[in-house]
Design an enzyme around this catalytic site. Structure first.
Site, PDB file in Angstrom:
ATOM      1  N   ARG A 197      43.575 -41.504  -9.997  1.00 53.04           N
ATOM      2  CA  ARG A 197      44.193 -41.873  -8.713  1.00 53.04           C
ATOM      3  C   ARG A 197      43.490 -43.096  -8.144  1.00 53.04           C
ATOM      4  NH1 ARG A 197      47.054 -38.223  -5.828  1.00 53.04           N
ATOM      5  NH2 ARG A 197      47.788 -40.129  -4.813  1.00 53.04           N
ATOM      6  N   ARG A 199      51.810 -41.121   4.207  1.00 47.91           N
ATOM      7  CA  ARG A 199      52.149 -39.786   3.674  1.00 47.91           C
ATOM      8  C   ARG A 199      53.010 -39.128   4.747  1.00 47.91           C
ATOM      9  NH1 ARG A 199      48.693 -35.362   0.332  1.00 47.91           N
ATOM     10  NH2 ARG A 199      49.206 -36.915  -1.240  1.00 47.91           N
ATOM     11  N   ASP A 201      53.294 -28.037 -11.046  1.00 45.86           N
ATOM     12  CA  ASP A 201      52.745 -28.323  -9.725  1.00 45.86           C
ATOM     13  C   ASP A 201      52.841 -27.029  -8.928  1.00 45.86           C
ATOM     14  OD1 ASP A 201      51.796 -29.591  -7.422  1.00 45.86           O
ATOM     15  OD2 ASP A 201      53.733 -30.503  -6.919  1.00 45.86           O
ATOM     16  N   HIS A 223      56.545 -38.655  -5.043  1.00 42.42           N
ATOM     17  CA  HIS A 223      55.099 -38.899  -5.019  1.00 42.42           C
ATOM     18  C   HIS A 223      54.763 -39.938  -6.102  1.00 42.42           C
ATOM     19  CE1 HIS A 223      50.999 -38.421  -4.130  1.00 42.42           C
ATOM     20  NE2 HIS A 223      50.753 -37.209  -4.577  1.00 42.42           N
ATOM     21  N   GLN A 274      51.120 -40.717  -7.558  1.00 42.75           N
ATOM     22  CA  GLN A 274      50.610 -39.671  -8.446  1.00 42.75           C
ATOM     23  C   GLN A 274      51.110 -39.876  -9.873  1.00 42.75           C
ATOM     24  OE1 GLN A 274      48.530 -36.783  -7.804  1.00 42.75           O
ATOM     25  NE2 GLN A 274      48.512 -36.964 -10.032  1.00 42.75           N
ATOM     26  N   CYS A 309      48.886 -32.328 -10.718  1.00 44.94           N
ATOM     27  CA  CYS A 309      48.437 -33.329  -9.725  1.00 44.94           C
ATOM     28  C   CYS A 309      47.326 -32.799  -8.826  1.00 44.94           C
ATOM     29  CB  CYS A 309      49.620 -33.807  -8.903  1.00 44.94           C
ATOM     30  SG  CYS A 309      50.362 -32.553  -7.844  1.00 44.94           S
TER      31      CYS A 309
END
Ligand code: CP
Ligand code: NVA
Length: 317
Positions: A303, A118, A236, A145, A148, A275
């Site tokens: 996830r 990340r 988001d 991402h 996700q 998310c």
């Protein structure tokens, strides 16, 4: 941003745009199978799959930014598949004191079989992929991402069937999560309608790339127009990790909040996804995110199931 192809001869998971449609579909189907197996046995969360397909495999997880879902889902995925994971926070590593990405990649390649990163900068992710001799997984960068959105596609299909030809609407910031949805529109052949203020539009060349690859991706400044006939509405946070202009963003993006009125303009069976982490009253109203159309808890749980499938794919299992 370059659309990295598989580097060297192993399978990095860098972006959905780096996959073939067959790879992308394989990952979704593997996740469905692994989820079904886990549910059937009504396993407690600490179980190990009887075949332990990732036995003897080790994953290093580097976090330059905070995480709840990504960290725990990858760690539990490795455990449940019989492997081992090591969590590394940037500030505890020499990387955080200036050791180069390339040296870090080469050193870790001698210790572990894959590296999840990340990263603040997507360029660092690509450099790690260039310099490592093991698969690299993108667990969020400033650009994208992909893990996700693979979980989002899985969640969509559980609720609404095959995503091909379905309409996804995005309202809000054209951020890293939106970019991975743009990539997914190509790989999964779904329609994507983005509503973002002009100063917060997703990177134009990513939209162009999707359109050049035949995807029905459109951009408007009007959320009401974007959500018409949508099978799924997504937003988001308006302030992503690393954004330092929170007040301005909240002001500029407030008309893009997904509330009950906006959801009512989508298809009447539309679902809502986010998310997480969410900010009720900013990008989404509480009645929507906590209401009957919201599938956020399935999305979060998925996830775990998708990380397993991504890991299996990276290891060629
Ligand atoms: N959605 C997501 O990536 O959550 P975390 O930041 O908690 O990992
Ligand atoms: N866009 C958000 C996603 C968090 C999972 C961020 O980058 O902070």
């Amino acid at each position: 941003m370059a659309h990295a192809k598989l580097l060297k001869d192993h399978r990095h998971f860098l972006d959905i745009s780096s996959l073939t449609p067959e790879d992308a579909r394989e990952i979704i189907e593997t996740a469905k199978t692994l989820k079904k197996a886990a549910k059937k046995q009504n396993q407690s969360k600490g179980f190990v799959h009887p075949d332990a397909p990732l036995k003897n495999k080790a994953l290093a997880m580097i976090f330059e930014k905070s995480s709840t879902r990504t960290r725990v889902s990858f760690e539990m995925a490795m455990h449940q598949l019989g492997g081992k994971s090591v969590v590394l926070q940037n500030h505890d590593m020499q990387l955080g004191r200036g050791e180069s990405v390339s040296d870090t990649a080469q050193v870790l390649s001698g210790f572990v079989d894959a590296i999840m990163l990340r990263a603040n900068s997507h360029a660092d992710l690509l450099e790690m992929a260039e310099c490592s001799s093991v698969p690299i997984i993108n667990a969020l960068t400033d650009f994208s991402h992909p893990c996700q959105i693979m979980a989002d596609v899985l969640t969509f299909e559980e609720h609404k069937g095959n995503i091909a030809g379905k309409k996804i609407a995005w309202s809000g910031d054209g951020n890293n999560v939106a970019i991975s949805w743009i990539h997914a529109a190509v790989l999964f052949d779904c329609e994507l309608s983005l509503a973002c203020p002009s100063d917060y539009s997703p990177i134009a060349q990513e939209i162009q790339w999707a359109q050049n690859n035949g995807a029905k991706v459109t951009l408007t400044e009007d959320p009401n127009a974007a959500v018409i006939y949508a099978d799924c509405v997504i937003t988001d946070t308006f302030v992503s990790m690393g954004d330092d202009d929170a007040d301005q963003r909240l002001k500029d993006l407030s008309p893009y909040m997904v509330d009950g009125d906006l959801m009512d303009k989508a298809d009447k069976e539309a679902i809502f996804m986010h998310c997480l982490p969410a900010h009720r009253g900013e990008e989404v109203s509480a009645d929507v995110i906590d209401g009957p159309k919201s599938v956020i808890w399935d999305e979060a749980e998925n996830r775990l199931h998708i990380q397993k499938a991504i890991l299996m794919w990276c290891f060629g299992k």
